[in-house]
Write an enzyme that holds these catalytic residues in place. Structure first.
Site, PDB file in Angstrom:
ATOM      1  N   CYS A   1       0.828  -1.212   0.000  1.00 14.00           N
ATOM      2  CA  CYS A   1       0.000   0.000   0.000  1.00 14.00           C
ATOM      3  C   CYS A   1       0.866   1.268   0.000  1.00 14.00           C
ATOM      4  CB  CYS A   1      -0.988  -0.060   1.161  1.00 14.00           C
ATOM      5  SG  CYS A   1      -2.433   0.945   0.848  1.00 14.00           S
TER       6      CYS A   1
ATOM      7  N   HIS B   1      -3.080  -5.227   1.831  1.00 15.79           N
ATOM      8  CA  HIS B   1      -2.388  -5.392   3.121  1.00 15.79           C
ATOM      9  C   HIS B   1      -2.344  -6.848   3.585  1.00 15.79           C
ATOM     10  CE1 HIS B   1      -2.101  -1.153   4.414  1.00 15.79           C
ATOM     11  NE2 HIS B   1      -3.183  -0.995   3.689  1.00 15.79           N
TER      12      HIS B   1
ATOM     13  N   GLU C   1      -0.481  -8.116   5.635  1.00 17.40           N
ATOM     14  CA  GLU C   1      -0.128  -8.146   7.073  1.00 17.40           C
ATOM     15  C   GLU C   1      -1.369  -8.044   7.956  1.00 17.40           C
ATOM     16  OE1 GLU C   1       0.261  -5.753   4.996  1.00 17.40           O
ATOM     17  OE2 GLU C   1       0.016  -3.780   5.907  1.00 17.40           O
TER      18      GLU C   1
HETATM   19  N1  GLN Z   1      -3.684   6.370   1.104  1.00 15.16           N
HETATM   20  C1  GLN Z   1      -2.361   6.101   1.583  1.00 15.16           C
HETATM   21  C2  GLN Z   1      -1.316   6.862   0.744  1.00 15.16           C
HETATM   22  O1  GLN Z   1      -1.649   7.423  -0.237  1.00 15.16           O
HETATM   23  C3  GLN Z   1      -2.049   4.620   1.552  1.00 15.16           C
HETATM   24  C4  GLN Z   1      -3.021   3.888   2.465  1.00 15.16           C
HETATM   25  C5  GLN Z   1      -2.472   2.636   3.065  1.00 15.16           C
HETATM   26  O2  GLN Z   1      -1.271   2.397   3.131  1.00 15.16           O
HETATM   27  N2  GLN Z   1      -3.387   1.844   3.561  1.00 15.16           N
HETATM   28  O3  GLN Z   1      -0.182   6.897   1.087  1.00 15.16           O
END
Ligand code: GLN
Length: 192
Positions: free
Chosen positions: A77, A174, A176
């Site tokens: 992410c 994610h 994790e």
């Molecule tokens: N929206 C976050 C970003 O742009 C990422 C979100 C996340 O890691 N769950 O950095």
């Protein structure tokens, strides 16, 4: 094998816990010297602008770029955003992976969702047949891959949510945050 988890911001503790469940030695990385002796690194989810600014403040940018030239890095992410070359806005990026990313591609926090993904490489590497249940939280999509980066997973409308470029791995979701440790296992095969 020793794996570091970048612990500047975000859900690094969950990655450390997942690695420990797999009996892998895991350590938190906050300073350049913490990268010494590591075989691979995970960059967690969180807020990519915050992770980037803290990496600059702690003089980690160059060390991380050098580390990623030879050793395995997996970004989940926000971590995937931080690994990318292009996010169409100005923020600190490692620029290690030939992927273009769109942040917050599914909307706001309330638009977070979960879905099952068919990921042949993951099934093959782990000798399993189940689809992978993925958790997306204010997730990015990978708009495009270039160079020798390849697509690992897409959602049904075709948007890319996981990519790999040799020893570098990016997932919009994610692993994790679930009990399915197959992605961590997959990453460990890349470290080997
Ligand atoms: N929206 C976050 C970003 O742009 C990422 C979100 C996340 O890691 N769950 O950095």
């Amino acid at each position: 094998m020793k794996i570091g988890v970048l612990a500047l911001q975000g859900d690094f503790a969950e990655h450390v816990a997942a690695l420990k469940k797999l009996n892998v030695e895991a350590s938190e990385v906050r300073l350049p010297e913490h990268l010494k002796g590591l075989d691979g690194l995970i960059i967690p989810g969180g807020e990519s602008t915050t992770i980037g600014k803290l990496a600059v403040a702690y003089h980690l940018m160059d060390s991380l770029k050098v580390f990623g030239q030879r050793r395995a890095i997996w970004g989940t992410c926000a971590g995937a955003i931080f690994l990318s070359k292009d996010v169409s806005r100005d923020q600190p990026l490692l620029g290690l992976m030939d992927i273009k990313v769109q942040r917050n591609a599914f909307g706001r926090q309330i638009d977070s969702f979960e879905t099952d993904l068919d990921i042949p490489e993951l099934k093959q590497a782990t000798g399993t047949t189940d689809d992978y249940h993925a958790v997306f939280i204010r997730a990015p999509i990978i708009e495009s891959v270039s160079g020798d980066a390849k697509i690992l997973a897409s959602i049904p409308d075709g948007r890319i949510v996981a990519a790999q470029q040799g020893h570098l791995l990016a997932t919009s979701f994610h692993p994790e945050l679930t009990d399915d440790l197959r992605f961590h296992k997959y990453f460990l095969t890349m470290v080997d």
